[in-house]
Design a protein around this motif. Structure first.
Motif: not given
Ligand code: SAM
Length: 325
Positions: A14-29, A293-306
């Motif tokens: 939920x961090x915002x960048x300092x010089x504009x109000x763009x939300x910061x993306x939470x990177x996956x995996x 087979x591809x690697x999938x995100x863990x259950x914990x990560x999906x729960x934290x970041x659907x």
């Protein structure tokens, strides 16, 4: 902010960048990406979709002061945020370009580093775009229905829904969104635009919702009924499948011998295409995919970041240098 990357990644949602109000993306995996790419001190890294820099910071941390990072994105505002964050925390030399990844070879030539040890593509849209209502990606937005990653080029989603022939619209919803009511939705859009143009994502979402409500006999939806239509429009407007196709062609030429490449996909069309292209390149002796087979995100990560629930990670190793035997 000088902190270890994992703690950094954990706190930025939920961090915002300092010089504009763009939300910061939470990177996956992030952990799985680093495991697959195994970046080492001094490596040259290429982040093809740098976004607001989450993965890039993680790579920079591993390649250290002797490493070099090239980051690309089509989104100027995202690049601005990534630049700020990397300037603050990365010890490696880095260059960022507004450039579609289909032209990554040109950016690589421009910086004079043509082969990379680690390459990452984290496809699709980021929360820095989805959560900014002015970009018109989210079905709740009352701003212009835009959806372009590069807001200076090409047709917006508004132009597409208000000008495309009905049959072509239906094809887009069906082929790129696998939307089962594609024809009925295209019809409803055309009836509405004959009266008034559709201006906002919220207006479009309401039209789709009404069609879905008529068709679904009171059943409820797990996802918003406009999700597939919005995704299809975004893919169409940004020519995402064409970009991916061109990227898959150019990738082997950017790889140093033994280099690793990792692609994170978020829908089945992309995932299928990467799998198929890498199989063909493996047959030509260019790449070897680590696992069928591809690697999938863990259950914990999906729960934290659907948002990562549909993410699939595929990784491969170069068998040649720059695609040359
Ligand atoms: C899922 S986000 C990446 C987030 C990034 N990994 C991070 O940690 O912040 C996808 C990004 O890819 C960018 N993008 C999508 N298609 C692109 C293309 N063809 N060329 C370059 N960038 C692209 C989007 O603008 C978006 O910023």
């Amino acid at each position: 902010m000088h902190c270890s990357l994992h703690s950094n990644v954990a706190v930025v949602e939920k961090e915002k960048s300092t010089n504009n109000e763009m939300p910061i993306h939470r990177p996956a995996m992030v952990r799985e990406t680093l495991d697959a790419l195994s970046p080492r001190a001094g490596d040259k890294a290429l982040d093809l979709t740098v976004g607001t820099g989450g993965h890039a910071l993680a790579l920079a941390d591993k390649i250290g002061p002797d490493g070099f990072l090239l980051g690309l994105d089509r989104d100027k505002s995202a690049l601005k945020v990534a630049k700020e964050r990397l300037a603050e925390s990365a010890s490696c030399d880095f260059r960022l370009f507004r450039c579609p990844f289909s032209k990554a070879d040109r950016a690589a030539q421009e910086v004079g580093v043509e082969r990379y040890h680690v390459i990452l593509a984290d496809l699709g849209v980021g929360s820095h775009q989805l959560e900014d209502p002015t970009r018109g990606f989210s079905y709740e937005s009352d701003h212009k229905l835009d959806m372009r990653f590069n807001t200076t080029k090409g047709m917006s989603a508004r132009d597409v829904v208000n000008s495309m022939p009905e049959e072509k619209l239906a094809d887009i919803f069906y082929e790129l969104g696998e939307e089962r009511y594609s024809r009925q939705i295209a019809r409803a859009i055309c009836e509405r635009r004959d009266e008034d143009p559709i201006e906002t994502p919220a207006e479009l979402a309401e039209i789709v919702k009404q069609v879905a409500a008529r068709k679904s006999d009171g059943r409820t939806w797990r996802l918003h009924p406009a999700t597939r239509v919005m995704m299809a429009l975004r893919i169409y407007v940004n020519r995402e499948m064409e970009e991916l196709e061109a990227l898959l062609e150019v990738l082997p030429h950017l790889l140093a011998r033994g280099a690793r490449v990792c692609i994170l996909t978020y829908h089945s069309l992309e995932a299928r295409r990467v799998k198929q292209a890498w199989k063909e390149q493996e047959d030509k002796g260019l790449l070897r995919e680590f696992d069928d087979s591809p690697i999938m995100p863990s259950d914990e990560e999906v729960e934290e970041n659907p948002r990562v629930r549909s993410c699939q990670l595929r990784a491969a190793e170069a068998l040649t240098e720059g695609g040359l035997k």
